[in-house]
Write a protein that holds these residues in place. Structure first.
Motif, PDB file in Angstrom:
ATOM      1  N   TYR A 657       0.816  -1.230   0.000  1.00  0.00           N
ATOM      2  CA  TYR A 657       0.000   0.000   0.000  1.00  0.00           C
ATOM      3  C   TYR A 657       0.843   1.271   0.000  1.00  0.00           C
ATOM      4  CZ  TYR A 657       1.136   0.247   5.008  1.00  0.00           C
ATOM      5  OH  TYR A 657       1.813   0.312   6.193  1.00  0.00           O
ATOM      6  N   GLY A 658       2.143   1.108  -0.110  1.00  0.00           N
ATOM      7  CA  GLY A 658       3.014   2.260   0.008  1.00  0.00           C
ATOM      8  C   GLY A 658       3.477   2.810  -1.322  1.00  0.00           C
ATOM      9  N   SER A 659       4.722   3.205  -1.372  1.00  0.00           N
ATOM     10  CA  SER A 659       5.255   3.947  -2.526  1.00  0.00           C
ATOM     11  C   SER A 659       5.327   3.123  -3.798  1.00  0.00           C
ATOM     12  CB  SER A 659       6.652   4.500  -2.184  1.00  0.00           C
ATOM     13  OG  SER A 659       7.474   3.438  -1.736  1.00  0.00           O
ATOM     14  N   ALA A 660       5.237   1.763  -3.688  1.00  0.00           N
ATOM     15  CA  ALA A 660       5.283   0.932  -4.905  1.00  0.00           C
ATOM     16  C   ALA A 660       4.012   0.123  -5.053  1.00  0.00           C
ATOM     17  CB  ALA A 660       6.494   0.007  -4.846  1.00  0.00           C
ATOM     18  N   LYS A 661       2.901   0.712  -4.564  1.00  0.00           N
ATOM     19  CA  LYS A 661       1.670  -0.079  -4.482  1.00  0.00           C
ATOM     20  C   LYS A 661       1.074  -0.405  -5.855  1.00  0.00           C
ATOM     21  CE  LYS A 661      -1.060   4.064  -3.753  1.00  0.00           C
ATOM     22  NZ  LYS A 661      -1.807   4.849  -2.773  1.00  0.00           N
ATOM     23  N   ASN A 662       1.328   0.420  -6.858  1.00  0.00           N
ATOM     24  CA  ASN A 662       0.731   0.173  -8.170  1.00  0.00           C
ATOM     25  C   ASN A 662       1.592  -0.747  -9.032  1.00  0.00           C
ATOM     26  OD1 ASN A 662      -1.436   1.851  -7.586  1.00  0.00           O
ATOM     27  ND2 ASN A 662      -0.248   3.660  -8.139  1.00  0.00           N
ATOM     28  N   SER A 663       2.192  -1.726  -8.452  1.00  0.00           N
ATOM     29  CA  SER A 663       3.053  -2.622  -9.236  1.00  0.00           C
ATOM     30  C   SER A 663       2.634  -4.063  -9.015  1.00  0.00           C
ATOM     31  CB  SER A 663       4.508  -2.460  -8.791  1.00  0.00           C
ATOM     32  OG  SER A 663       4.667  -2.988  -7.490  1.00  0.00           O
ATOM     33  N   ARG A 664       3.290  -4.951  -9.802  1.00  0.00           N
ATOM     34  CA  ARG A 664       3.042  -6.389  -9.638  1.00  0.00           C
ATOM     35  C   ARG A 664       4.051  -7.009  -8.675  1.00  0.00           C
ATOM     36  NH1 ARG A 664       4.136  -9.733 -13.364  1.00  0.00           N
ATOM     37  NH2 ARG A 664       5.332  -8.389 -14.729  1.00  0.00           N
ATOM     38  N   LEU A 665       4.801  -6.182  -7.993  1.00  0.00           N
ATOM     39  CA  LEU A 665       5.895  -6.720  -7.182  1.00  0.00           C
ATOM     40  C   LEU A 665       5.404  -7.644  -6.081  1.00  0.00           C
ATOM     41  CD1 LEU A 665       8.276  -3.623  -6.944  1.00  0.00           C
ATOM     42  CD2 LEU A 665       8.729  -5.796  -8.082  1.00  0.00           C
ATOM     43  N   LYS A 666       4.143  -7.420  -5.657  1.00  0.00           N
ATOM     44  CA  LYS A 666       3.628  -8.308  -4.603  1.00  0.00           C
ATOM     45  C   LYS A 666       3.525  -9.744  -5.113  1.00  0.00           C
ATOM     46  CE  LYS A 666      -0.267  -5.761  -4.200  1.00  0.00           C
ATOM     47  NZ  LYS A 666      -0.298  -4.937  -5.412  1.00  0.00           N
ATOM     48  N   PHE A 668       5.714 -11.203  -6.603  1.00  0.00           N
ATOM     49  CA  PHE A 668       7.032 -11.820  -6.383  1.00  0.00           C
ATOM     50  C   PHE A 668       7.403 -11.863  -4.896  1.00  0.00           C
ATOM     51  CE2 PHE A 668       6.999  -9.925 -10.584  1.00  0.00           C
ATOM     52  CZ  PHE A 668       7.506 -10.936 -11.379  1.00  0.00           C
ATOM     53  N   ASN A 669       6.415 -11.429  -4.066  1.00  0.00           N
ATOM     54  CA  ASN A 669       6.661 -11.364  -2.620  1.00  0.00           C
ATOM     55  C   ASN A 669       7.900 -10.518  -2.339  1.00  0.00           C
ATOM     56  OD1 ASN A 669       6.315 -11.802   0.075  1.00  0.00           O
ATOM     57  ND2 ASN A 669       7.330 -13.814   0.062  1.00  0.00           N
ATOM     58  N   ALA A 670       8.019  -9.419  -3.081  1.00  0.00           N
ATOM     59  CA  ALA A 670       9.211  -8.584  -2.965  1.00  0.00           C
ATOM     60  C   ALA A 670       9.090  -7.587  -1.819  1.00  0.00           C
ATOM     61  CB  ALA A 670       9.433  -7.828  -4.273  1.00  0.00           C
ATOM     62  N   ALA A 671      10.237  -7.230  -1.270  1.00  0.00           N
ATOM     63  CA  ALA A 671      10.315  -6.145  -0.283  1.00  0.00           C
ATOM     64  C   ALA A 671      11.179  -5.062  -0.900  1.00  0.00           C
ATOM     65  CB  ALA A 671      10.949  -6.656   1.007  1.00  0.00           C
ATOM     66  N   VAL A 672      10.619  -3.858  -1.051  1.00  0.00           N
ATOM     67  CA  VAL A 672      11.378  -2.823  -1.760  1.00  0.00           C
ATOM     68  C   VAL A 672      11.331  -1.503  -1.007  1.00  0.00           C
ATOM     69  CG1 VAL A 672      10.816  -3.863  -3.996  1.00  0.00           C
ATOM     70  CG2 VAL A 672       9.459  -1.937  -3.163  1.00  0.00           C
ATOM     71  N   LYS A 673      12.217  -0.661  -1.364  1.00  0.00           N
ATOM     72  CA  LYS A 673      12.173   0.729  -0.913  1.00  0.00           C
ATOM     73  C   LYS A 673      12.444   1.591  -2.128  1.00  0.00           C
ATOM     74  CE  LYS A 673      11.802   4.140   1.837  1.00  0.00           C
ATOM     75  NZ  LYS A 673      11.103   4.828   0.751  1.00  0.00           N
ATOM     76  N   THR A 674      11.544   2.549  -2.342  1.00  0.00           N
ATOM     77  CA  THR A 674      11.718   3.443  -3.485  1.00  0.00           C
ATOM     78  C   THR A 674      12.413   4.728  -3.029  1.00  0.00           C
ATOM     79  OG1 THR A 674       9.604   4.458  -3.097  1.00  0.00           O
ATOM     80  CG2 THR A 674       9.644   2.570  -4.597  1.00  0.00           C
ATOM     81  N   GLY A 675      12.894   5.456  -4.001  1.00  0.00           N
ATOM     82  CA  GLY A 675      13.515   6.739  -3.692  1.00  0.00           C
ATOM     83  C   GLY A 675      13.403   7.657  -4.884  1.00  0.00           C
ATOM     84  N   THR A 676      13.109   8.890  -4.616  1.00  0.00           N
ATOM     85  CA  THR A 676      13.045   9.875  -5.702  1.00  0.00           C
ATOM     86  C   THR A 676      13.904  11.057  -5.280  1.00  0.00           C
ATOM     87  OG1 THR A 676      10.780   9.186  -6.145  1.00  0.00           O
ATOM     88  CG2 THR A 676      11.516  11.258  -7.153  1.00  0.00           C
ATOM     89  N   VAL A 677      14.911  11.322  -6.087  1.00  0.00           N
ATOM     90  CA  VAL A 677      15.853  12.390  -5.726  1.00  0.00           C
ATOM     91  C   VAL A 677      15.726  13.505  -6.734  1.00  0.00           C
ATOM     92  CG1 VAL A 677      18.271  12.951  -5.308  1.00  0.00           C
ATOM     93  CG2 VAL A 677      17.435  10.643  -4.845  1.00  0.00           C
ATOM     94  N   ARG A 678      15.334  14.657  -6.246  1.00  0.00           N
ATOM     95  CA  ARG A 678      15.289  15.806  -7.131  1.00  0.00           C
ATOM     96  C   ARG A 678      16.716  16.289  -7.370  1.00  0.00           C
ATOM     97  NH1 ARG A 678      10.921  18.254  -9.033  1.00  0.00           N
ATOM     98  NH2 ARG A 678       9.156  17.452  -7.883  1.00  0.00           N
ATOM     99  N   ALA A 725       8.952   0.294 -10.957  1.00  0.00           N
ATOM    100  CA  ALA A 725       8.727  -1.096 -10.559  1.00  0.00           C
ATOM    101  C   ALA A 725       8.600  -2.046 -11.753  1.00  0.00           C
ATOM    102  CB  ALA A 725       7.490  -1.176  -9.672  1.00  0.00           C
ATOM    103  N   PRO A 726       7.980  -1.632 -12.898  1.00  0.00           N
ATOM    104  CA  PRO A 726       7.861  -2.572 -14.031  1.00  0.00           C
ATOM    105  C   PRO A 726       9.213  -3.124 -14.491  1.00  0.00           C
ATOM    106  CG  PRO A 726       6.435  -0.701 -14.361  1.00  0.00           C
ATOM    107  CD  PRO A 726       7.236  -0.387 -13.155  1.00  0.00           C
ATOM    108  N   LEU A 727      10.260  -2.340 -14.372  1.00  0.00           N
ATOM    109  CA  LEU A 727      11.578  -2.840 -14.788  1.00  0.00           C
ATOM    110  C   LEU A 727      11.993  -4.025 -13.920  1.00  0.00           C
ATOM    111  CD1 LEU A 727      11.593   0.104 -16.033  1.00  0.00           C
ATOM    112  CD2 LEU A 727      14.055  -0.002 -15.782  1.00  0.00           C
ATOM    113  N   VAL A 728      11.741  -3.861 -12.602  1.00  0.00           N
ATOM    114  CA  VAL A 728      12.090  -4.948 -11.684  1.00  0.00           C
ATOM    115  C   VAL A 728      11.216  -6.162 -11.964  1.00  0.00           C
ATOM    116  CG1 VAL A 728      12.311  -5.595  -9.258  1.00  0.00           C
ATOM    117  CG2 VAL A 728      12.745  -3.245  -9.958  1.00  0.00           C
ATOM    118  N   GLU A 729       9.915  -5.907 -12.215  1.00  0.00           N
ATOM    119  CA  GLU A 729       9.006  -7.020 -12.492  1.00  0.00           C
ATOM    120  C   GLU A 729       9.472  -7.808 -13.712  1.00  0.00           C
ATOM    121  OE1 GLU A 729       5.395  -4.903 -13.104  1.00  0.00           O
ATOM    122  OE2 GLU A 729       5.366  -4.159 -11.053  1.00  0.00           O
TER     123      GLU A 729
END
Lengths: 744, 389
Positions: A657-666, A668-678, A725-729
């Motif tokens: 439900y967090g920063s990568a919620k709109n992906s298929r990563l779940k 893969f039972n993945a645990a991720v942390k996203t980051g956006t650097v301006r 996330a699609p790249l990781v998927e």
């Protein structure tokens, strides 16, 4: 009776001696001309061949770099140039009458050089005379002496002919095609190699010839120095093979092999060229090789290594004795990247064979290979080139639809590590740059000047940038280890770290109110981590991060232990920069830079629940030399399993439900942390943020029994970390389909 | 005291006129040729004489001449007395080397004693000649079988021990030497036939066992039936030797002008192939001069044997002469391509230490015989058989 038997012995001895004498008569009276001819025109030399350089392979045996044989043409000056010796021999025949023949050897040689100049012009015009008059009015006595010498040793006077008139006065004439046969051959090479003019090719010979003729060091007073100088000139003339053409036309190779007598002094040598079948894949990582340069040769001296083909060795046994410390001037030497790093493993040892050619330039005897060259060792990487190329394609596709916002090339990296073994299995940087840039000087200059683009740097290992929020799981673990954060503790986030200054250190990632660690990670709350940064302080933050492997060499190998305090790691590797102030900003991954490989390593340690493992890129043949380090790292040692589980839960919730919620990563039972650097830019001393972003994602999958850990970054584009996330998927899909990994 | 010194000097110079002097002069001539060509083969023409190799050779010659002079003062009777000790000593050393080789492996040909090193197989060549001269001095026409067997044993033992080192070339020199000595010692025809038959039957399997692969390769390459490697190892050297020798022609290229050997085409040019260097630089005149020098030396030695009334002395002279001649002929035959490569140096001429010294010791033995003739009252012919045989 005894005495008579002694007589018999005398007779036997006499008969045996007569047999030997008859044999000598046959050799030295009947057939001596033939042997004299063979002796004068036989050329013996030791031919050295470079030791083939070892291959670099990927984990599945796919060749990434290999040596391919190539023929090159070299020349031996003493075999190519006869006119200097003709001048010397003729001078000795002219006698000591300086009034009649006032020319010394040098003057005679200069006169031959003048004839050569004329001959060159005639060669170009195609009007080559059969004979050119050289010296006239040679007195009868001298003529007779010269005639005798020409008759007895014609091989010493190639192309020289003496005509004697009725009065006994002689005229020396020359057949320039024979006397200058070496030059004719060298110039003729240009027909097969139109990229060189005949003059350019001859210039190469002339340069060496000038060195031999340069007698300025004859003024040296020190006898030893003088002897060395003469020896050096002699070596250039008689021993050293000088390069003419490095990559011979195959038709020319056949021509020289079939008609060696037409190419006096020109030698064919097999050397190796380096080929990169997957070029430009991993161009920056693999680096390149070249022929040894002055710096390399200086290093050889320091390491007591010798350039064997520049030595005056007569005996193959001597070559054998020094083979292991020998190099060949045609050796490909690693200059950058892994080619340089693995030089000691990859380089071969030169071989040698005796070569004897007769006066027709045909090889005589069955010398064969006397000493085989020793090939270098092959080195296998742990990386999967097929998978890495697939990821490169993913990155390229991504940038095709979302081009970089600045003028530079699309820039990004995907790194995948095997959590169990610590091996790097995927390494996908863009932009890729192969060896083609070194063959194109304009391209080289163009890219070299684009400093900001950094074409020459590997985005996975050598291009450190701000990690942004992907650093937060590390901060959380450091805080838990240091006891500045208790499990289950919440921190109030009102959107600002400092309520008095609402312009800086904001948080807009979630609704305001108290927030726990898991949710802070899932929603990437900044204020939560600002507080942790404040509690930790800069020193603890840096020390803790170092325990996770930041700002130090990451790749460990058999040949260099990254923890020995002396290693510089891989040549293409950069270590980033530690934060030097503001622990609050550093806690959300700003104010310092790290590389994707370091982020992937941190993700791997997280996946292993703090069980530290070195990152390996080389398949180890001798595992006994390896030592897997235990923890021994204070921050990791203090961490408890439930600390890791809290952080990992937060990363799993980011998928749910967090920063990568709109992906298929779940899936893969993945645990991720996203980051956006301006991306910040500085204009006229003022730093401001731009619309450019670096989008990061680190993590591992599956969360409970991790197989792969990864770090992905796309630079200077408009997407945020959650959108990549699609790249990781796709990458995880590929590993499932093609490598049989199970993530579900 | 003055009279004693005068007597000593008189005895020291006595006997040098005639054959002894001729032998010494011929030997010195060959030694000088050797020094000149060792120098020519090892240094550039720019370097003055003597070069380092020539200096080393001269030092060894001085040692050898010292040994020659010392031995030449000894009476054959004294030589006869020391022969068994000398032979047993050299055999013991050779046996020790073979045992060492069996235990530790490798090639064992040299013994180093401090700064000196020597090749015991060279000494064994002389000691074999001396022991055979002693055993054969009683003649063989009336000899018993155990006598024949002891002669056979003393001939075969050093052959096996030297060949096992492995140094088959040196061992091969013993064969014609033993044959010549037995021949001159008047062995009965039946026993002579049996001795040769036994020798042939023994030498076949022995030779097969003792020949190393590289030695077989040399023979094969000489016969033209070898592999490429064999051709390369053996025939190539001989080919280059023939080219160097032939290219000298009748008059040679001149000292230091032998480019073929100087440019490194010929390995061991200062050693086993020095005859080729002489041929290249001095031509046929030089090679014939060397052959004539050897013939003069050998015939002078045989002349000493001819004129000697003592059988030990006669056989000693014949044995040493045959040995030197055989070695010289083997070396020359290899150089001109009549034999496969044996690794034998040219006596007195090739660069070497033990070879030079031992060859000069051999010459010293013959001069000792020449300078100390047996009492004329003693009848020529067979002396009484020694009691221990």
């Amino acid at each position: 009776m005894q005495r008579s038997r002694i007589i018999v012995l005398v007779v036997i001895f006499l008969m045996v001696s007569i047999v030997i004498g008859m044999r000598l008569y046959k050799l030295q009276i009947v057939e001596w001309r033939e042997y004299a001819q063979r002796a004068a025109n036989t050329h013996r030399s030791i031919m050295y061949s470079p030791g083939p350089r070892g291959k670099i392979l990927d984990r599945n045996g796919t060749v990434l770099a290999q040596s391919v044989p190539m023929m090159r043409a070299t020349f031996l000056l003493s075999e190519l140039e006869q006119c200097r010796w003709v001048a010397r021999r003729l001078r000795s025949l002219l006698g000591k009458d300086s009034e009649m023949y006032p020319w010394d050897e040098h003057v005679l040689w200069l006169s031959l050089e003048a004839i050569r100049e004329t001959f060159r012009r005639q060669l170009k015009s195609g009007d080559v005379p059969a004979s050119i008059v050289w010296l006239k009015n040679i007195d009868p006595m001298t003529s007779s002496r010269i005639a005798k010498a020409l008759r007895s040793r014609p091989e010493n006077f190639p192309g020289v002919d003496l005509g004697i008139n009725d009065d006994g006065v002689g005229v020396l004439s020359l057949d320039p095609s024979l006397l200058f046969a070496g030059e004719v051959g060298v110039r003729r090479l240009s027909k097969w190699h139109p990229e060189y003019t005949a003059d350019q090719l001859w210039e190469k010979v002339q340069t060496q010839y000038d060195k031999v003729r340069d007698d300025s060091d004859e003024d040296l007073t020190d006898k030893e120095d003088l002897a060395k100088a003469r020896q050096r000139r002699d070596r250039i003339f008689r021993v050293k093979r000088h390069l003419l053409i490095s990559d011979l036309n195959p038709d020319l190779v056949i021509e020289i092999c079939m008609n060696p007598d037409r190419w006096p002094g020109i030698h064919l040598e097999e050397v190796d060229m380096r080929e990169y079948p997957r070029n430009p894949m991993w161009g920056q990582l693999l680096g390149r090789t070249t022929l040894s340069n002055l710096k390399n040769q200086s290093d050889f001296k320091k390491n007591e290594e010798v350039l064997i083909d520049q030595m005056s060795l007569k005996d193959i046994r001597t070559v054998s004795a020094i083979q292991k410390d020998a190099r060949h001037s045609a050796d490909q030497v690693g200059q950058e990247g892994l080619e340089s790093y693995l030089e000691d493993q990859l380089r071969g040892r030169p071989g040698a064979k005796i070569r004897i050619v007769d006066y027709r330039r045909k090889q005589v005897g069955l010398a064969g290979t006397m000493l085989e060259a020793i090939p270098g060792k092959d080195v296998s990487l742990t990386v999967d080139v097929e998978f890495s190329e697939y990821c490169v394609d993913l990155l390229r596709d991504e940038f095709q639809y979302n081009p970089p916002l600045d003028d530079g090339p699309a820039s990004g990296a995907m790194v995948f590590l095997d959590v169990q073994s610590g091996e790097v299995i995927g390494l996908s940087p863009i932009p890729l740059q192969g060896v083609e840039v070194f063959a194109d000087s304009s391209l080289y200059e163009e890219r070299k000047n684009e400093q900001s683009a950094g074409w020459f740097l590997d985005r996975c290992l050598g291009w450190p940038i701000d990690p942004g929020s992907t650093f937060k799981p590390i901060v959380a673990l450091i805080a838990l280890s240091e006891g500045v954060l208790s499990p289950g503790e919440t921190i109030d986030c009102q959107g600002y770290f400092d309520l008095k200054d609402r312009r800086a250190n904001r948080c807009e990632n979630h609704s305001r109110g108290p927030i726990g660690l898991e949710e802070a990670l899932a929603k990437s709350c900044n204020v939560f981590f600002y507080k942790l940064g404040q509690r930790l302080g800069l020193e603890k933050l840096i020390a803790g991060a170092e325990d996770f492997g930041f700002w130090q060499a990451t790749i460990e190998s058999d040949w260099r232990n990254v923890d020995d305090g002396q290693s510089d790691g891989l040549p293409s590797e950069k270590y980033g920069q530690k934060p030097n102030s503001n622990p609050v900003g550093a806690a959300i991954g700003r104010g310092f830079i790290v590389t994707p490989i370091q982020m992937a390593k941190a993700a791997m340690i997280l996946a292993r629940r703090g069980d530290f493992s070195p990152v390996k890129m080389f398949q180890v043949s001798d595992s006994a030399t390896k030592t897997t380090k235990g923890r021994g790292r204070p921050v990791l040692d203090n961490l408890k399993p439930d600390h890791f589980e809290s952080v990992i839960q937060g990363m799993q919730e980011a998928v749910e439900y967090g920063s990568a919620k709109n992906s298929r990563l779940k899936d893969f039972n993945a645990a991720v942390k996203t980051g956006t650097v301006r991306v910040m830019k500085t204009v006229q001393g003022r730093t401001s943020s731009t619309e450019y972003k670096h989008a990061w994602m680190i993590g591992f999958a599956p969360a409970d029994q991790p197989k792969v850990a990864f770090a992905i970054v796309l630079q200077n584009q408009e997407k945020s970390g959650g959108k990549i996330a699609p790249l990781v998927e796709d990458a995880l899909d590929w590993l499932q389909v093609h490598r049989g990994m199970k993530f579900r | 005291m003055r009279i004693e010194v005068r007597d000593y000097l008189k005895s020291a110079f006595q006997g040098w006129i005639g054959t002894s002097g001729l032998i010494l002069l011929t030997t010195l001539l060959l030694l000088w040729v050797g020094v000149v060509f060792v120098h020519s083969a090892t240094v550039d023409s720019g370097m003055g004489f003597p070069g380092p190799y020539a200096v080393s050779q001269i030092k060894k010659i001085i040692v050898g001449i010292g040994a020659l002079l010392a031995i030449s003062t000894m009476s054959p009777r004294i030589l006869e007395r020391v022969t068994p000790i000398f032979f047993v000593g050299t055999m013991a050393v050779l046996s020790g080397m073979v045992v060492w080789k069996l235990i530790f492996g490798g090639v064992v040909r040299w013994i180093r004693l401090g700064p000196l090193q020597f090749q015991p197989s060279e000494l064994a060549k002389i000691s074999t000649v001396m022991i055979l001269a002693m055993l054969l001095r009683g003649g063989l026409e009336q000899s018993r079988w155990k006598h024949v067997i002891s002669i056979l044993a003393c001939g075969i033992a050093p052959f096996i021990l030297i060949a096992a080192q492995p140094d088959l070339g040196t061992a091969m020199v013993l064969v014609p030497t033993v044959v010549a000595m037995v021949w001159v010692a008047q062995l009965g025809k039946r026993r002579l036939l049996l001795l040769f038959t036994a020798a042939i039957f023994l030498s076949g399997p022995l030779g097969y066992m003792l020949l190393k692969p590289y030695q077989v390769d040399r023979v094969y390459s000489f016969l033209g039936i070898g592999s490429v490697a064999a051709e390369d190892a053996g025939n190539h050297q001989v080919t280059q030797s023939i080219i160097a020798l032939g290219s000298g022609g009748p008059a040679g290229k001149g000292l230091h002008q032998g480019s073929h050997h100087d440019l490194g085409y010929l390995f061991a040019d200062h050693n086993d192939f020095i005859f080729a260097v002489i041929g290249e630089e001095w031509g046929l005149q030089g090679t014939i001069l060397v052959i004539l020098g050897f013939l003069l030396l050998i015939f002078s030695m045989l002349g000493v044997g001819w004129s000697s009334r003592d059988h030990f002395s006669r056989l000693l002279s014949v044995g040493i002469a045959t040995q030197i001649f055989t070695q010289a002929v083997f070396n020359m035959a290899v150089t001109v391509g009549l034999l496969p490569v044996t690794g034998l140096p040219l006596p007195f001429v090739s660069y070497g230490g033990t070879s030079i010294v031992v060859s000069l010791m051999g010459v010293g033995l013959v001069i000792a015989v020449a300078r100390n003739p047996i009492d004329e009252n003693q009848l020529d012919g067979i002396r009484n058989r020694p009691s221990h045989l």
